[in-house]
Design an enzyme around this catalytic site. Structure first.
Site, PDB file in Angstrom:
ATOM      1  N   GLU A 245      45.163 -83.299 -80.792  1.00 32.23           N
ATOM      2  CA  GLU A 245      45.392 -82.791 -79.186  1.00 32.23           C
ATOM      3  C   GLU A 245      46.456 -81.784 -79.252  1.00 32.23           C
ATOM      4  O   GLU A 245      47.815 -82.801 -79.788  1.00 32.23           O
ATOM      5  CB  GLU A 245      45.240 -83.764 -78.361  1.00 32.23           C
TER       6      GLU A 245
HETATM    7 ZN    ZN Z   1      39.082 -82.188 -74.569  1.00 29.06          ZN
END
Ligand code: ZN
Length: 413
Positions: free
Chosen positions: A387
């Protein structure tokens, strides 16, 4: 006027997140199993809004999101941004064009649905291709409700030349295709169509490497349309693997990397906040497989394993969120190469001075609904969700992608 970053920081703190380096963000809560049968979506009407004073707003291009535009007064115009359906994760994507017959300076007010709020710091472009952050002096988030800005105001100067305004760079459609074309020019890259999306777009995997399929890698990105920063990290990772260097060449002789950079082409083309054309978050469909995108990729991987007798040893799914974080598998569990992911994150992060990675392994030992979990529990691939923060600087994103690839090649030598 507060800067965007200080407002964002306040927003995150109020929302229960912390951005102080001493306390790490705890990431999202546990992911619930939800039904993934298709649900209706509301399509935005593609049109050019003539809003008076010879000013035009338009969503007539791929990836656009604009559900309304009106003139409030001589110096203020208002745009409306709505999601494809609800409930939905709060990632209000917007992208539209503005022009006028004579040069004019005015403010644009961004408004959202009742539960919506402003999230993405605006980017502008004069050609729809090269985007840059707007000057923070021209951007305001005056009203914060429950820790989140309700409206945003952006000052622009319009002219007969088109100005593009978007939540992030528009890289999901044309740019992604151009990038894949370029990769596919190399002799060790092969394009494989694995199915079609609900709206008939090609679902495509690239095979990168000249190895047998004894040990394979899987990389995916853009399950969620606005998650451009994750896509950029993925690009940097893949470009490093594709380099013409002794290390990359040797790696490609030993391993094949399978890459699906556009996991949700319908969502990107339609300017969705989160879902695919079936109105579903595809990253909640890796157990049920009701949606064509996860279903096609899982079928491809399972057939690969059945046909070759090989195995997937590594997998990464690139996303974007508020801040950089790695979601990993519970470290008590062992896949095909135990310890690979923690070592990889540690070594690649060490190369960036002062960078302390935020790593969040799953707490349970059970399979969940995400791709990350599917890769590990079904294939034994050492797996992570990579992320990248919405506002992580672009050069840092590039470094993180590159160093992850370099350390992975070293670890898998
Ligand atoms: Zn996502």
């Amino acid at each position: 006027m507060k800067s965007f970053n200080s407002i964002l920081a306040a927003m995150l703190v109020l929302a229960g997140f912390s951005c102080k380096s001493t306390t790490k963000w705890e990431g999202q809560g546990p992911i619930q199993i939800i039904p993934t049968e298709s649900r209706a979506i509301e399509k935005q009407v593609k049109q050019t809004y003539f809003v008076g004073d010879q000013v035009y707003f338009s969503n007539e291009f791929e990836g656009a999101r604009l559900n309304g535009a009106e003139k409030v007064n001589d110096t203020l115009y208002r745009v409306l941004i709505l999601p494809e359906n609800e409930p939905i994760n709060p990632s209000p994507w917007y992208a539209f064009k503005v022009w006028s017959e004579r040069a004019q300076t005015f403010w644009i007010e961004f408004t959202y649905s009742e539960n919506g709020f402003h999230r993405y710091f605006p980017k502008i472009s004069n050609d729809g291709n090269q985007f840059s952050n707007v000057d923070s002096l021209n951007f305001m988030l005056p009203k914060v409700q429950e820790g989140r800005p309700k409206e945003a105001y952006l000052k622009v100067t319009s002219s007969p030349d088109t100005l593009w305004i978007a939540a992030q760079d528009l890289v999901g459609t044309v740019d992604a295709e151009t990038w894949k074309d370029k990769l596919a020019e190399q002799s060790f890259v092969e394009r494989i169509e694995i199915g079609k999306s609900t709206e008939g777009r090609k679902l495509e995997v690239l095979k990168i490497g000249e190895a047998d399929d004894r040990e394979m890698l899987m990389v995916i990105s853009m399950q969620h349309p606005p998650e451009v920063t994750g896509y950029l990290a993925m690009k940097s990772f893949v470009e490093t693997i594709c380099e013409d260097s002794p290390e990359s060449r040797a790696f490609r002789k030993k391993y094949n990397l399978y890459l699906m950079p556009q996991m949700n082409p319908d969502g990107v083309a339609n300017g969705h906040w989160r879902h695919n054309a079936g109105g579903i978050d595809t990253n909640r469909d890796w157990v049920n497989f009701n949606q064509p995108e996860p279903k096609a990729l899982a079928a491809f991987m399972e057939k690969k394993v059945a046909d070759t007798g090989g195995e997937f040893v590594f997998a990464a799914d690139f996303h974007s969120t508020w801040e950089d974080i790695f979601y990993t598998i519970n470290e008590d569990l062992e896949g095909n190469m135990p310890g690979l992911i923690p070592k990889l994150i540690k070594r690649s992060s060490k190369r960036i001075p002062g960078y302390d990675p935020n790593i969040r392994p799953t707490e349970t030992n059970e399979r969940s609904v995400t791709s990350n979990s599917y890769f590990f529990f079904v294939h034994g691939a050492e797996s992570m969700t990579f992320e990248v923060g919405d506002n992580t600087p672009r050069d840092l994103i590039k470094q993180k992608g590159e160093y992850t690839a370099r350390e992975l090649m070293r670890l898998l030598k």
